[in-house]
Design a protein around this motif. Structure first.
Motif, PDB file in Angstrom:
ATOM      1  N   VAL A 192      -4.800  -0.826   9.487  1.00 52.92           N
ATOM      2  CA  VAL A 192      -4.147  -0.084   8.406  1.00 52.92           C
ATOM      3  C   VAL A 192      -4.142  -0.948   7.149  1.00 52.92           C
ATOM      4  N   GLN A 193      -4.446  -0.342   6.018  1.00 57.29           N
ATOM      5  CA  GLN A 193      -4.389  -1.093   4.762  1.00 57.29           C
ATOM      6  C   GLN A 193      -3.713  -0.252   3.678  1.00 57.29           C
ATOM      7  N   PHE A 194      -3.171  -0.966   2.684  1.00 56.90           N
ATOM      8  CA  PHE A 194      -2.429  -0.303   1.610  1.00 56.90           C
ATOM      9  C   PHE A 194      -2.974  -0.762   0.263  1.00 56.90           C
ATOM     10  N   LEU A 195      -3.211   0.212  -0.608  1.00 55.95           N
ATOM     11  CA  LEU A 195      -3.574  -0.072  -1.999  1.00 55.95           C
ATOM     12  C   LEU A 195      -2.456   0.478  -2.872  1.00 55.95           C
ATOM     13  N   LEU A 196      -1.824  -0.381  -3.647  1.00 62.60           N
ATOM     14  CA  LEU A 196      -0.697   0.019  -4.493  1.00 62.60           C
ATOM     15  C   LEU A 196      -1.160   0.045  -5.944  1.00 62.60           C
ATOM     16  N   VAL A 197      -1.269   1.250  -6.498  1.00 58.72           N
ATOM     17  CA  VAL A 197      -1.790   1.441  -7.849  1.00 58.72           C
ATOM     18  C   VAL A 197      -0.630   1.509  -8.826  1.00 58.72           C
ATOM     19  N   GLU A 198      -0.606   0.595  -9.785  1.00 58.94           N
ATOM     20  CA  GLU A 198       0.454   0.567 -10.803  1.00 58.94           C
ATOM     21  C   GLU A 198      -0.116  -0.099 -12.042  1.00 58.94           C
ATOM     22  N   ARG A 199      -0.029   0.573 -13.178  1.00 55.59           N
ATOM     23  CA  ARG A 199      -0.637   0.025 -14.396  1.00 55.59           C
ATOM     24  C   ARG A 199       0.205  -1.084 -15.025  1.00 55.59           C
ATOM     25  N   ALA A 200       1.492  -1.103 -14.733  1.00 53.48           N
ATOM     26  CA  ALA A 200       2.381  -2.104 -15.334  1.00 53.48           C
ATOM     27  C   ALA A 200       2.688  -3.223 -14.351  1.00 53.48           C
TER      28      ALA A 200
END
Length: 455
Positions: A192-200
């Motif tokens: 299982v893997q997680f990508l956390l997208v956040e511009r700030a």
């Protein structure tokens, strides 16, 4: 601490000055013995720099333009922009005459005919959060967030999205708490893997605290508008099915995320050597045909479909016609960018038309450095939307609330149709009580059986 008193904040500066100095570098001009001149930084005038050290500072300033990551593709998820469609000037709703306002409301109700006005209530929970939900140390605000996260996980479990061999992409991740609870729910699951997208940049992140070696957390600091998932190295390497998730993904960010998952991810899989600009320059019909063709080829070994989408919607007043994915639906019911422009602003009436919300806003904004999780998305309307766009004396509070809810539903239905046209089984449901969050609608989508590859 620095001896400079910050008048705006009514406190002394919290920076630590160099040994033997009374002031920090920012406020050093206050020292009489210091003849060096400080000037505003040309990259960000919010801070200053010594004039004789400007060139050295520009090379390391945090506001300097940084190299773009490999997964940055300019405007890949921005959508098709037709300049002729965009209204030149936004007319405040308060400037409309009674007849013009009534005509708008009539168009809204006509377009809503046939839609399911009362969404299904699907308030669920998940075992992973039971201990936290029963912990008396959690305050009221934390408890509300936990209930929402538990219901989101419960809905994911019902759709069979919590399983091994998945990449969970959290859009608008913030501190990453939703991914944290998904990881807790999958503590005995491998690959299982997680990508956390956040511009700030984000403080107090929780993803860095994970100690499990078989789950991978990676942050992508990029605007969703420019994110090409296919080019993310870890996805390129493992090619796991993607599950897109989000809790209170503001306005246009939802549309950008949907296009990122449903369009650019698939088209990148099937046409990596095709320039994104060419794809965006097509007409709407050609673009839809291209996407459908790409979906039909989704069984290729090197391109797995998106396994599912679970996004808690919010801030419809921040939607944008350019990025909106439901344009075809709006046009099919005789509406266009002008009506959309009004409806997205009127949608805020659903959550800011009540006196208690306004009171809550004023009290919650007092703490500048507040680190608790507050319903910040419910607190952004009062000054922007209720100010210039009120229609006092024409509509009652209840009528405004009803119209606001109808606007939100219409915008969301456009998103559902967009997903359905691309072969997804999509639905809207209430995932929590309005007392927990006024933004309580969850958008879910899973691929139709024809899109799921044979194991």
């Amino acid at each position: 601490r620095c001896a400079y008193f910050v008048e705006r904040k009514k406190r002394f500066c919290k920076m630590i000055p160099a040994p033997g100095r009374r002031f920090c570098g920012e406020h050093g001009q206050q020292e009489e013995e210091n003849d060096r001149k400080r000037i505003p930084c040309p990259l960000d005038p919010k801070h200053t720099v010594y004039e004789d050290q400007l060139q050295k500072h520009l090379k390391k300033c945090n506001s300097r333009e940084k190299p773009k990551p490999v997964y940055f593709v300019q405007d890949i998820n921005a959508g098709f922009k037709d300049v002729a469609e965009i209204p030149e000037k936004q007319v405040p709703i308060s400037s409309l005459s009674r007849e013009e306002l009534e005509d708008l409301i009539m168009k809204l109700k006509k377009a809503s005919n046939g839609l399911e006005l009362h969404l299904k209530e699907q308030i669920l929970s998940h075992q992973a959060l039971q201990e936290a939900l029963n912990d008396p140390k959690n305050g009221e605000s934390a408890f509300k967030h936990l209930k929402q996260q538990a219901s989101i996980l419960g809905n994911m479990e019902k759709l069979h999205l919590l399983g091994p061999g998945r990449c969970f992409v959290e859009f608008g991740a913030g501190r990453g708490k939703l991914s944290h609870w998904v990881d807790v729910a999958l503590q005995n699951v491998e690959n299982v893997q997680f990508l956390l997208v956040e511009r700030a940049t984000t403080r107090f992140k929780v993803d860095g605290k994970h100690k499990r070696r078989d789950s991978i957390f990676e942050r992508l600091q990029v605007d969703i508008q420019h994110l090409c998932l296919k080019k993310v190295p870890i996805l390129e390497k493992k090619k796991l099915p993607v599950v897109g998730i989000g809790k209170h993904l503001c306005g246009a960010a939802t549309d950008l995320a949907l296009r990122c998952l449903v369009e650019s991810y698939t088209t990148c899989c099937d046409g990596e050597h095709e320039e994104p600009a060419l794809k965006r320059s097509r007409t709407d019909k050609t673009e839809v045909a291209s996407i459908n063709a790409a979906d039909n080829e989704g069984t290729k070994e090197d391109c797995k479909p998106v396994a599912g989408i679970v996004i808690a919607l919010c801030c419809h007043h921040k939607c944008d016609w350019t990025h909106y994915v439901g344009k075809d639906f709006f046009k099919s019911v005789g509406l266009g960018p002008v009506e959309f422009n009004y409806f997205q602003r009127m949608s805020s009436w659903a959550t800011c038309g009540m006196q208690e919300t306004t009171t809550k806003v004023s009290t919650s904004e007092e703490s500048e450095d507040q680190t608790n999780d507050t319903e910040e998305h419910e607190q952004t309307f009062s000054k922007t939307e209720s100010g210039s766009d009120t229609v006092q004396g024409i509509l009652t509070v209840e009528e405004r609330k009803e119209i606001g809810c109808l606007c939100k539903l219409l915008i969301d239905h456009g998103r559902v149709e967009y997903l359905q046209q691309r072969g997804y089984k999509a639905a809207l449901q209430y995932y929590t009580e309005s007392a927990v969050s006024l933004e309580n609608v969850l958008l879910t989508a899973v691929p139709s059986p024809s899109l799921i590859p044979e194991p």
